[in-house]
Design a protein around this motif. Structure first.
Motif, PDB file in Angstrom:
ATOM      1  N   TYR A 151     -36.480 -32.903  14.242  1.00 29.97           N
ATOM      2  CA  TYR A 151     -36.575 -32.379  15.617  1.00 29.97           C
ATOM      3  C   TYR A 151     -36.735 -33.515  16.631  1.00 29.97           C
ATOM      4  CZ  TYR A 151     -36.972 -27.502  14.166  1.00 29.97           C
ATOM      5  OH  TYR A 151     -36.721 -26.247  13.667  1.00 29.97           O
TER       6      TYR A 151
ATOM      7  N   ASP B 108     -34.004 -38.332  24.178  1.00 28.81           N
ATOM      8  CA  ASP B 108     -33.872 -36.954  24.667  1.00 28.81           C
ATOM      9  C   ASP B 108     -35.050 -36.118  24.172  1.00 28.81           C
ATOM     10  OD1 ASP B 108     -31.356 -37.476  25.790  1.00 28.81           O
ATOM     11  OD2 ASP B 108     -30.372 -37.151  23.873  1.00 28.81           O
ATOM     12  N   ALA B 109     -35.366 -36.293  22.873  1.00 30.21           N
ATOM     13  CA  ALA B 109     -36.440 -35.491  22.284  1.00 30.21           C
ATOM     14  C   ALA B 109     -37.796 -35.909  22.831  1.00 30.21           C
ATOM     15  CB  ALA B 109     -36.424 -35.648  20.771  1.00 30.21           C
TER      16      ALA B 109
ATOM     17  N   LEU C 110     -30.600 -31.076  30.266  1.00 31.11           N
ATOM     18  CA  LEU C 110     -31.413 -31.850  31.209  1.00 31.11           C
ATOM     19  C   LEU C 110     -30.780 -33.181  31.578  1.00 31.11           C
ATOM     20  CD1 LEU C 110     -34.961 -31.193  29.707  1.00 31.11           C
ATOM     21  CD2 LEU C 110     -33.645 -29.807  31.287  1.00 31.11           C
ATOM     22  N   VAL C 111     -30.107 -33.806  30.617  1.00 32.60           N
ATOM     23  CA  VAL C 111     -29.525 -35.123  30.911  1.00 32.60           C
ATOM     24  C   VAL C 111     -28.103 -34.983  31.454  1.00 32.60           C
ATOM     25  CG1 VAL C 111     -28.939 -37.387  29.970  1.00 32.60           C
ATOM     26  CG2 VAL C 111     -30.963 -36.194  29.133  1.00 32.60           C
TER      27      VAL C 111
ATOM     28  N   ASN D 259     -32.106 -30.853  25.375  1.00 36.27           N
ATOM     29  CA  ASN D 259     -32.467 -31.808  26.426  1.00 36.27           C
ATOM     30  C   ASN D 259     -31.259 -32.650  26.828  1.00 36.27           C
ATOM     31  OD1 ASN D 259     -35.008 -30.837  26.166  1.00 36.27           O
ATOM     32  ND2 ASN D 259     -35.850 -32.606  25.103  1.00 36.27           N
ATOM     33  N   GLN D 260     -30.493 -33.083  25.822  1.00 34.11           N
ATOM     34  CA  GLN D 260     -29.338 -33.918  26.136  1.00 34.11           C
ATOM     35  C   GLN D 260     -28.291 -33.137  26.945  1.00 34.11           C
ATOM     36  OE1 GLN D 260     -26.219 -35.133  23.168  1.00 34.11           O
ATOM     37  NE2 GLN D 260     -27.117 -37.127  23.492  1.00 34.11           N
TER      38      GLN D 260
ATOM     39  N   PRO E 261     -34.547 -35.994  40.378  1.00 32.61           N
ATOM     40  CA  PRO E 261     -33.902 -35.965  39.058  1.00 32.61           C
ATOM     41  C   PRO E 261     -34.264 -34.720  38.255  1.00 32.61           C
ATOM     42  CG  PRO E 261     -35.624 -37.643  39.127  1.00 32.61           C
ATOM     43  CD  PRO E 261     -35.505 -37.107  40.512  1.00 32.61           C
ATOM     44  N   TYR E 262     -35.302 -34.018  38.691  1.00 30.55           N
ATOM     45  CA  TYR E 262     -35.716 -32.803  37.963  1.00 30.55           C
ATOM     46  C   TYR E 262     -35.135 -31.537  38.588  1.00 30.55           C
ATOM     47  CZ  TYR E 262     -38.933 -36.393  36.502  1.00 30.55           C
ATOM     48  OH  TYR E 262     -39.451 -37.558  36.045  1.00 30.55           O
TER      49      TYR E 262
ATOM     50  N   MET F 115     -35.725 -21.746  30.853  1.00 33.05           N
ATOM     51  CA  MET F 115     -36.629 -22.876  30.658  1.00 33.05           C
ATOM     52  C   MET F 115     -38.053 -22.477  31.028  1.00 33.05           C
ATOM     53  SD  MET F 115     -34.777 -26.411  31.651  1.00 33.05           S
ATOM     54  CE  MET F 115     -36.169 -27.237  32.237  1.00 33.05           C
TER      55      MET F 115
ATOM     56  N   ARG G  61     -35.646 -36.446  16.267  1.00 37.30           N
ATOM     57  CA  ARG G  61     -34.572 -37.424  16.052  1.00 37.30           C
ATOM     58  C   ARG G  61     -35.186 -38.800  15.764  1.00 37.30           C
ATOM     59  NH1 ARG G  61     -32.630 -33.025  16.419  1.00 37.30           N
ATOM     60  NH2 ARG G  61     -30.780 -32.414  17.603  1.00 37.30           N
TER      61      ARG G  61
ATOM     62  N   ALA H  55     -33.919 -31.596  21.057  1.00 35.48           N
ATOM     63  CA  ALA H  55     -33.234 -32.824  21.467  1.00 35.48           C
ATOM     64  C   ALA H  55     -31.827 -32.521  21.973  1.00 35.48           C
ATOM     65  CB  ALA H  55     -33.188 -33.801  20.296  1.00 35.48           C
ATOM     66  N   ALA H  56     -31.125 -31.626  21.268  1.00 35.34           N
ATOM     67  CA  ALA H  56     -29.756 -31.295  21.673  1.00 35.34           C
ATOM     68  C   ALA H  56     -29.764 -30.575  23.027  1.00 35.34           C
ATOM     69  CB  ALA H  56     -29.104 -30.426  20.615  1.00 35.34           C
TER      70      ALA H  56
ATOM     71  N   PHE I 186     -32.747 -29.551  38.141  1.00 34.43           N
ATOM     72  CA  PHE I 186     -31.728 -29.296  37.109  1.00 34.43           C
ATOM     73  C   PHE I 186     -30.656 -28.333  37.607  1.00 34.43           C
ATOM     74  CE2 PHE I 186     -35.648 -30.264  34.608  1.00 34.43           C
ATOM     75  CZ  PHE I 186     -35.249 -31.530  34.207  1.00 34.43           C
TER      76      PHE I 186
ATOM     77  N   ASP J 257     -31.455 -26.982  19.306  1.00 29.30           N
ATOM     78  CA  ASP J 257     -32.831 -27.450  19.112  1.00 29.30           C
ATOM     79  C   ASP J 257     -33.224 -28.357  20.289  1.00 29.30           C
ATOM     80  OD1 ASP J 257     -31.739 -29.935  18.598  1.00 29.30           O
ATOM     81  OD2 ASP J 257     -33.014 -30.351  16.882  1.00 29.30           O
TER      82      ASP J 257
ATOM     83  N   GLN K 126     -36.964 -36.221  32.048  1.00 28.50           N
ATOM     84  CA  GLN K 126     -35.866 -37.148  31.741  1.00 28.50           C
ATOM     85  C   GLN K 126     -35.625 -38.104  32.916  1.00 28.50           C
ATOM     86  OE1 GLN K 126     -34.307 -37.331  28.803  1.00 28.50           O
ATOM     87  NE2 GLN K 126     -35.237 -35.541  27.831  1.00 28.50           N
TER      88      GLN K 126
ATOM     89  N   PRO L 149     -26.119 -33.838  17.974  1.00 30.16           N
ATOM     90  CA  PRO L 149     -26.358 -34.052  19.412  1.00 30.16           C
ATOM     91  C   PRO L 149     -27.833 -34.294  19.712  1.00 30.16           C
ATOM     92  CG  PRO L 149     -25.179 -31.988  19.021  1.00 30.16           C
ATOM     93  CD  PRO L 149     -25.577 -32.511  17.691  1.00 30.16           C
ATOM     94  N   GLY L 150     -28.093 -35.154  20.670  1.00 28.53           N
ATOM     95  CA  GLY L 150     -29.478 -35.452  21.062  1.00 28.53           C
ATOM     96  C   GLY L 150     -29.981 -36.671  20.320  1.00 28.53           C
TER      97      GLY L 150
END
Lengths: 514, 314
Positions: free
Chosen positions: B275, B36-37, A396-397, A392-393, A429-430, A406, B277, A389-390, A432, A387, B43, B31-32
Motif C-alpha cells: 500500500y 504519492d502514498a 491528486l497529482v 493519489n497519483q 495546489p490543494y 474524498m 509502495r 497510492a494509485a 483539486f 488503492d 501533495q 500506478p502510484g
C-alpha cells in the motif's frame, strides 16, 4: 406541642433525601496502571514534523505540545505559550513561553527550541507536507529564553492555528527522529518502544508541566485493524478503550451497552465530500455541477455510508464547531436537476467514471450511493477502484478525474482558511477541483487579513454560499466517532477536534479504577 | 546427499536474481509511487521533489536496480521508506512470528487431517467417511476471515477461553504464547486441514487398493498393521509434498488471519509495504520469502527419503 424526637428525625431524613437525591460521590483519580488503547492501525515512523496521517496525529498528542492547543469545544487556548501579542501592523507575533517546562530528555524548554522546531518544519529537507502552512513566516527570532518573536511576510489572521500541536510540535533543538523513534517532546507521556503491528508503549513523564498529571503509568497502543475484533477485545476486557466500533453495532450499543462498557459518540472534524473537476467536460459547465448537487440526497448518503452516525454537511465544520457557518440550505430537487442538465445540453444524461478509494470503505459506500442516485437523472457512473497510492497519483497529482469522493480527518483543518482557502483559492495546489472564481479568491484573501471572528464568519459564509452554488465540491457527511471504553476507565471524554490528549482533557486526565 | 544440498542451495542464486528483477519491475509497474502514498492529500510539489530525491526515485530505473543489488550483495536490504527502519531488522522481527503461526497451523492441520483422512479411506462410504468429507468441504468453502471472526466470537467473547487477538513471544512466556496462538493457529489450521483430509483420503484409497496391500491382508496381517505400517507411509508422500508447499505459501504471509488476530507477521507488513509502495521493504520481503520457499522444498525432498528409503536423492 412537642414533636416526638423520632418523628423529627424521620422528617429530617426525608427532607435530605428529597433535597439531594442523586448527589454523585466525587471520585478521586487513582494513580498508576497500564491503559491499553485499541487503535485502528499502526502508523509507521514517528516524526511529528514529517508524518501527518490521522493515526500518527493521535499518538503525537500524547508525546508533544504545540505553542497553542484546542480545548474540548475546539477553541484556541494557551499551551507551551502562555500569552501572545501581535504588533500594531499585525506582522509580528510575540509569544511568552511557559516557565519550567521540561522535555523528555530532561532539557528545559527555551526560545531556541521553539525557533528550531519552527525552522525545522519549514526546512525543505524535513519534507514536511505542511511546509506551505508556514510560508507566511519570514523569520523566527529568539528574544530571550522565555520569549519568541515570529515575523510574518504579510498579515495572516489564521496564523495562530498553525502554532498548534498538529502543525508544529515543539521538540528540543538539535533532535531528530531516528529509525522510527520519535524525538523527545513535552507531552504527558514519553516514548518507550514501538514494535510494528504489535504495540507502541509510552510511559508517564513524571516531570510533565501540568502538575499531578498524567494519572496512568503506561499507555499501550494496540493496533486491531478489524472493527469487530476491536469491539470484542473491549468486551472481553483485553483493551480499555476502542477507537470506533462497527457502525452496525452503534445504535444497539448506545441504547443497551454491553456489560462493563460505555459507548458514546464523539464529535469529529471528519468531513466527506464529492469533488467535481471544474476544468473537465462536462463538469466545466457549472449547470452540470449544480445538477449533481441537486440530484444527491445527502440524508440517504449519511444513512447509508455511516449508518446515520453523523450529520448532513454543507460546509467543512459541523454544527457543534465554533466555525460552523449559517449557509443557505440546499435540498435534493430532481426536477430542477433534470432541467439544469437539459439546459446544459445533457437531457439524455451522460456517462462518467468515478475513481474511488478502496482503502476507505466510507468513501466507497458514498460513491456507490451516489452512483444509484445520479442514475435517476440519467447520469451513469462507473466506479474505478484504486488503492491509496494509485488514487493519489491519478486524482491528486495528475488531477485526471471528473468526479470523485474524498474526505479527511481534519486535524490540520482548524481554521476557515485551512478548509476553504486550500480547497477553493484558484492557485492553491490543494484546489483539486481546479475551481476558479475571482470573487471567491477576493473573499478568501480578505479572510486572511481579518481578525474579528464575527467578520470572518460573514466573509466565509459568502464564500460557502457561492461555492455551494458553483458546486466544485459538494460536502456530504460530517461523521461522528463511536468511542467505547470499559467502565473502569474514568475521566476520559472526546473533544471537538477528536484529539486524544488535549488542553483540559483526554488521556492525560484519564485514570483506571481498580 | 551433501552435494545435493549444495547444488540446491547454489540454485538459489539464479532464482533470487530472477525474483529480484521480477519484483523490482512488476512493483514499479503498479500506478502510484512511495511519494504519492506518503503524502496523502498533502501533495505539495516542493515536498514531492525533495522526497523523490531522498527516496532515490530521481535516478533512472536500471541505476536504482543495480544500486539495490549492490546493497544486497553487501548484506544490506536497505531502509524502509515508510517505517524508516532497516528492512532486514524489520523482517527479522516479523518472519519468526509468521513461521511460528504457519508451523503451528500446519501442525494443527496434520493432527486433524491425517487421522480424518485415514478414517475416511478405511471406512469408505460409511458415516465416518461422509462426516470427514463434509468437514473437508466446509473447510474449503468457508472463507478464512469469517471463520476467524466466528472463532473469536465463540471462543473469546461467549466462552472466554482464549484471547481475541495479540501476540506473545514463546521466549517471553511460553504458556501465554500458546494461549494467544490457539485461535489463529486453529483458524488457519482448519482451512489447511480441509485440503489435507481430502488428499490423505484419496491417497490412502489409492494405496489401499494396491496389490501389496492385498497380499499383506492375505498373509493375515492385522488391519491396523496393514493400514499404518504398509499403506500409510506410501500414502503420505503426496501429503508431505502438499504440506511443504502449503507451509512455503504460508510463509509468504497469512495476511487475512494476521489482520484479524492482530498477529504481527510478515504478511501484514508486506501488505502495508505494498500500500505504501515501500520498494525496499517489499523487494526485501519477497527475496527472503523466495529463499524460504526454496529451502522448504529442499527439506521436503529430504523428507521423502525418510518416508520411503527407495527414493534416493542425489
Amino acid at each position: 406541642m412537642r414533636f416526638p424526637r423520632k418523628l423529627c428525625r424521620l422528617l429530617l431524613a426525608i427532607f435530605f433525601v428529597a433535597a439531594f437525591p442523586v448527589l454523585p460521590q466525587a471520585q478521586t483519580p487513582q494513580m498508576g496502571g497500564k491503559l491499553i488503547l485499541g487503535m485502528r492501525m499502526d502508523p509507521p515512523a514517528m516524526d511529528p514534523h514529517r508524518d501527518q496521517f490521522s493515526e500518527q496525529f493521535k499518538r503525537f498528542s500524547f508525546l508533544y505540545n504545540g505553542l497553542l492547543d484546542y480545548d474540548k469545544e475546539g477553541h484556541l487556548v494557551p499551551s507551551l505559550a502562555t500569552s501572545w501579542k501581535y504588533s500594531a501592523d499585525q506582522k509580528e507575533l510575540t509569544l511568552k513561553l511557559r516557565p519550567g517546562v521540561k522535555f523528555h530528555n530532561g532539557k528545559e524548554l527555551k526560545g531556541g527550541d521553539v525557533k528550531y522546531s519552527l525552522d525545522r518544519v519549514r526546512d525543505k529537507k524535513t519534507a514536511s507536507p505542511l511546509i506551505r502552512d508556514f510560508s507566511s513566516i519570514q523569520d523566527v527570532q529568539v528574544v530571550d529564553d522565555a520569549t519568541v518573536k515570529i515575523i510574518l511576510k504579510e498579515v495572516y489572521s489564521p496564523f495562530l492555528s498553525k502554532l498548534t500541536l498538529y502543525y508544529c510540535s515543539i521538540i528540543p533543538a538539535g533532535t531528530e527522529a531516528k529509525e522510527g523513534t520519535p524525538p523527545p517532546g513535552t507531552g504527558p507521556f514519553q516514548f518507550i518502544e514501538h514494535k510494528m503491528n504489535d504495540y507502541m508503549k509510552l510511559k508517564k513523564f513524571p516531570q510533565y508541566w501540568e502538575k499531578g498529571l498524567p494519572y496512568v503509568d503506561e499507555i499501550i497502543f494496540k493496533p486491531i485493524v478489524e472493527d469487530t475484533v476491536r469491539y470484542t477485545a473491549l468486551r472481553t476486557g483485553e483493551i480499555h478503550w476502542a477507537n470506533t466500533i462497527p457502525f452496525p453495532d452503534v445504535e444497539r450499543a448506545l441504547k443497551n451497552p454491553p456489560k462493563d462498557v460505555v459507548v458514546q459518540e464523539g464529535p469529529t472534524q471528519s468531513v466527506f465530500y464529492f469533488i467535481l473537476n471544474s476544468t473537465k467536460p462536462p463538469f466545466n459547465n457549472f449547470k452540470v455541477r449544480q445538477a449533481i448537487a441537486l440530484a444527491l440526497d445527502k440524508k440517504e448518503i449519511v444513512a447509508g455510508a455511516v449508518w446515520g452516525r453523523g450529520e448532513v454537511a454543507d460546509q467543512a465544520f459541523g454544527k457543534a464547531h465554533p466555525y460552523h457557518l449559517p449557509v443557505k440550505p440546499q435540498d435534493q430537487d430532481l426536477n430542477k436537476a433534470r432541467a439544469l442538465l437539459s439546459e446544459a445540453g445533457f437531457s439524455k444524461g451522460f456517462k462518467v467514471t468515478l475513481p474511488a478509494l478502496t482503502a476507505h470503505s466510507l468513501l466507497l459506500e458514498m460513491a456507490k450511493i451516489a452512483q444509484a442516485q445520479l442514475k435517476k437523472v440519467g447520469i451513469e457512473v462507473e466506479l474505478q477502484l484504486l488503492d491509496g497510492a494509485a488514487f493519489n497519483q491519478q486524482v491528486l497529482v495528475k488531477k485526471d478525474f471528473s468526479i470523485t469522493t474524498m474526505g479527511d480527518a481534519g486535524e490540520t483543518r482548524n481554521d476557515f482558511d485551512d478548509a476553504y482557502y486550500r480547497a477553493f483559492f484558484s492557485t492553491s495546489p490543494y484546489n483539486f477541483a481546479r475551481y476558479s472564481n475571482p470573487a471567491v479568491d477576493g473573499w478568501l484573501q480578505e479572510g486572511r487579513r481579518t481578525f474579528d471572528l464575527e467578520k470572518r464568519k460573514k466573509i466565509y459564509t459568502q464564500v460557502m454560499d457561492q461555492v455551494n452554488q458553483d458546486a466544485p465540491v459538494i460536502y456530504a457527511i460530517i461523521r461522528t466517532i463511536p468511542y467505547a471504553w470499559r467502565t473502569s476507565l474514568k475521566g476520559w471524554e472526546p473533544n471537538a477536534t477528536s484529539a486524544l490528549c488535549y488542553s483540559g482533557g483526554g488521556f492525560s486526565r484519564a485514570w483506571l479504577e481498580r | 546427499m551433501l552435494s545435493f544440498i549444495v547444488r540446491r542451495v547454489a540454485s538459489l542464486v539464479p532464482v533470487l536474481l530472477i525474483v529480484s528483477l521480477m519484483v523490482f519491475t512488476i512493483f514499479r509497474m503498479i500506478p502510484g509511487d512511495p511519494v504519492d502514498a506518503f503524502l496523502g492529500m498533502e501533495q505539495d510539489p516542493q515536498v514531492r521533489s525533495t522526497l523523490r530525491t531522498q527516496f532515490g526515485l530521481d535516478k533512472p530505473l536500471p541505476v536504482q536496480y543495480l544500486y539495490w543489488l549492490n546493497n544486497i550483495l553487501h548484506g544490506n536490504l536497505g531502509k524502509s521508506l515508510s517505517v524508516q527502519k532497516n528492512v532486514l531488522q524489520l523482517l527479522s522481527e516479523k518472519i519468526p512470528n509468521t513461521i511460528y503461526l504457519a508451523c503451528s497451523s500446519i501442525f494443527v492441520s496434520i493432527l486433524i487431517a491425517v487421522p480424518a483422512g485415514i478414517v475416511a479411506a478405511t471406512r469408505r462410504k460409511k458415516p465416518e467417511d461422509y462426516a470427514a468429507m463434509t468437514f473437508a468441504l466446509l473447510g474449503i468453502s468457508i472463507p478464512g476471515f469469517w471463520l476467524g471472526i466466528m472463532f473469536i466470537l465463540i471462543f473469546s467473547l461467549y466462552l472466554g477461553w482464549f484471547p481475541s487477538m495479540g501476540f506473545v513471544s514463546p521466549f517471553e512466556d511460553p504458556l501465554r504464547s500458546l494461549w494467544h496462538l490457539a485461535l489463529p493457529a486453529f483458524s488457519l489450521g482448519w482451512l489447511q486441514a480441509a485440503i489435507l483430509t481430502r488428499l490423505t483420503r484419496s491417497s490412502m484409497l489409492d494405496v489401499l487398493s494396491r496389490e501389496y496391500v492385498r497380499t499383506a491382508r492375505a498373509q493375515g496381517h492385522p488391519e491396523g498393521r496393514v493400514v499404518f505400517r504398509y499403506a500409510l507411509k506410501n500414502a503420505l508422500i503426496p501429503v508431505v509434498t502438499v504440506v511443504g508447499l502449503r507451509l512455503a505459501a504460508l510463509l509468504g504471509g497469512t495476511i487475512v488471519i494476521e489482520q484479524i488476530f492482530s498477529w504481527p507477521g510478515v504478511g501484514l507488513l508486506l501488505l502495508q509495504g505494498i500500500y505504501a509502495r515501500d520498494y525496499p521493504l517489499v523487494q526485501g520481503a519477497v527475496l527472503i520469502i523466495a529463499v524460504g520457499f526454496v529451502l522448504i522444498n529442499l527439506l521436503v525432498d529430504m523428507a521423502y527419503q525418510l518416508i520411503d528409503p527407495r527414493i534416493r536423492i542425489s
